[in-house]
Scaffold this motif. Sequence first.
Motif, PDB file in Angstrom:
ATOM      1  N   LEU A 120      11.276  17.162  -9.180  1.00  0.00           N
ATOM      2  CA  LEU A 120      11.860  18.451  -8.787  1.00  0.00           C
ATOM      3  C   LEU A 120      11.489  18.815  -7.356  1.00  0.00           C
ATOM      4  O   LEU A 120      12.301  19.400  -6.627  1.00  0.00           O
ATOM      5  CB  LEU A 120      11.404  19.537  -9.756  1.00  0.00           C
ATOM      6  N   VAL A 121      10.278  18.461  -6.952  1.00  0.00           N
ATOM      7  CA  VAL A 121       9.877  18.723  -5.564  1.00  0.00           C
ATOM      8  C   VAL A 121      10.720  17.877  -4.614  1.00  0.00           C
ATOM      9  O   VAL A 121      11.183  18.360  -3.567  1.00  0.00           O
ATOM     10  CB  VAL A 121       8.370  18.456  -5.368  1.00  0.00           C
ATOM     11  N   MET A 122      10.953  16.618  -4.989  1.00  0.00           N
ATOM     12  CA  MET A 122      11.801  15.764  -4.163  1.00  0.00           C
ATOM     13  C   MET A 122      13.246  16.256  -4.151  1.00  0.00           C
ATOM     14  O   MET A 122      13.932  16.170  -3.139  1.00  0.00           O
ATOM     15  CB  MET A 122      11.738  14.312  -4.658  1.00  0.00           C
ATOM     16  N   ALA A 123      13.711  16.805  -5.283  1.00  0.00           N
ATOM     17  CA  ALA A 123      15.057  17.377  -5.324  1.00  0.00           C
ATOM     18  C   ALA A 123      15.158  18.584  -4.396  1.00  0.00           C
ATOM     19  O   ALA A 123      16.170  18.775  -3.719  1.00  0.00           O
ATOM     20  CB  ALA A 123      15.411  17.776  -6.754  1.00  0.00           C
ATOM     21  N   GLY A 126       0.818  -1.211   0.000  1.00  0.00           N
ATOM     22  CA  GLY A 126       0.000   0.000   0.000  1.00  0.00           C
ATOM     23  C   GLY A 126       0.854   1.263   0.000  1.00  0.00           C
ATOM     24  O   GLY A 126       0.530   2.232  -0.693  1.00  0.00           O
ATOM     25  N   LEU A 127       1.941   1.252   0.746  1.00  0.00           N
ATOM     26  CA  LEU A 127       2.831   2.416   0.772  1.00  0.00           C
ATOM     27  C   LEU A 127       3.490   2.641  -0.586  1.00  0.00           C
ATOM     28  O   LEU A 127       3.584   3.778  -1.054  1.00  0.00           O
ATOM     29  CB  LEU A 127       3.894   2.245   1.854  1.00  0.00           C
ATOM     30  N   VAL A 128       3.927   1.567  -1.213  1.00  0.00           N
ATOM     31  CA  VAL A 128       4.561   1.708  -2.531  1.00  0.00           C
ATOM     32  C   VAL A 128       3.544   2.201  -3.552  1.00  0.00           C
ATOM     33  O   VAL A 128       3.833   3.099  -4.353  1.00  0.00           O
ATOM     34  CB  VAL A 128       5.204   0.373  -2.976  1.00  0.00           C
ATOM     35  N   LEU A 129       2.337   1.634  -3.539  1.00  0.00           N
ATOM     36  CA  LEU A 129       1.312   2.065  -4.483  1.00  0.00           C
ATOM     37  C   LEU A 129       0.909   3.521  -4.260  1.00  0.00           C
ATOM     38  O   LEU A 129       0.684   4.268  -5.217  1.00  0.00           O
ATOM     39  CB  LEU A 129       0.090   1.148  -4.393  1.00  0.00           C
ATOM     40  N   SER A 130       0.838   3.939  -3.002  1.00  0.00           N
ATOM     41  CA  SER A 130       0.506   5.345  -2.739  1.00  0.00           C
ATOM     42  C   SER A 130       1.623   6.268  -3.205  1.00  0.00           C
ATOM     43  O   SER A 130       1.361   7.359  -3.714  1.00  0.00           O
ATOM     44  CB  SER A 130       0.217   5.558  -1.253  1.00  0.00           C
ATOM     45  N   THR A 131       2.870   5.843  -3.067  1.00  0.00           N
ATOM     46  CA  THR A 131       3.985   6.642  -3.556  1.00  0.00           C
ATOM     47  C   THR A 131       3.957   6.753  -5.075  1.00  0.00           C
ATOM     48  O   THR A 131       4.181   7.836  -5.636  1.00  0.00           O
ATOM     49  CB  THR A 131       5.327   6.020  -3.103  1.00  0.00           C
ATOM     50  N   VAL A 132       3.663   5.651  -5.742  1.00  0.00           N
ATOM     51  CA  VAL A 132       3.563   5.676  -7.200  1.00  0.00           C
ATOM     52  C   VAL A 132       2.420   6.589  -7.644  1.00  0.00           C
ATOM     53  O   VAL A 132       2.559   7.368  -8.590  1.00  0.00           O
ATOM     54  CB  VAL A 132       3.383   4.246  -7.762  1.00  0.00           C
ATOM     55  N   VAL A 155       1.193  14.128  -9.084  1.00  0.00           N
ATOM     56  CA  VAL A 155       1.753  15.435  -8.741  1.00  0.00           C
ATOM     57  C   VAL A 155       2.734  15.847  -9.843  1.00  0.00           C
ATOM     58  O   VAL A 155       3.709  15.137 -10.105  1.00  0.00           O
ATOM     59  CB  VAL A 155       2.480  15.392  -7.380  1.00  0.00           C
ATOM     60  N   PRO A 156       2.470  16.982 -10.493  1.00  0.00           N
ATOM     61  CA  PRO A 156       3.409  17.415 -11.529  1.00  0.00           C
ATOM     62  C   PRO A 156       4.744  17.834 -10.907  1.00  0.00           C
ATOM     63  O   PRO A 156       4.786  18.363  -9.801  1.00  0.00           O
ATOM     64  CB  PRO A 156       2.702  18.607 -12.185  1.00  0.00           C
TER      65      PRO A 156
END
Length: 115
Positions: free
Chosen positions: A48-51, A31-37, A43-44
Amino acid sequence: MTPVALCLEELLPYNKDSRRTRTYSMIIRTGLVLSTVAVALLVPFFGLVMAFIGAFLSMTVSLILPCLCYLSIIGDKATISQRILCGFIIMVGILCAIGGTYSSVAGIIRNYINF
């Protein structure tokens, strides 16, 4: 994701049946992996947001704070060379955090304008 998964698994009631515990663990982690995907796809500019988050927080946590804590703990017992080295590491961390944050924010703005 491992710390999040472990925290969620600790909330489950304790069960001696390891098969059931393993099943719950697989469901939580899947569930965590699917929510991350899903977030990454919806999210556009997710990369870059993670960077941006990584540039700011990684430098703070891995370079700046350890040196500041070390100098705070040692206090007046720190030698001049230790203070100079910690100051150098702190300055490199600040410069990298500023550079990485600027680069990621500029990329977000550039992609947002072209979106």
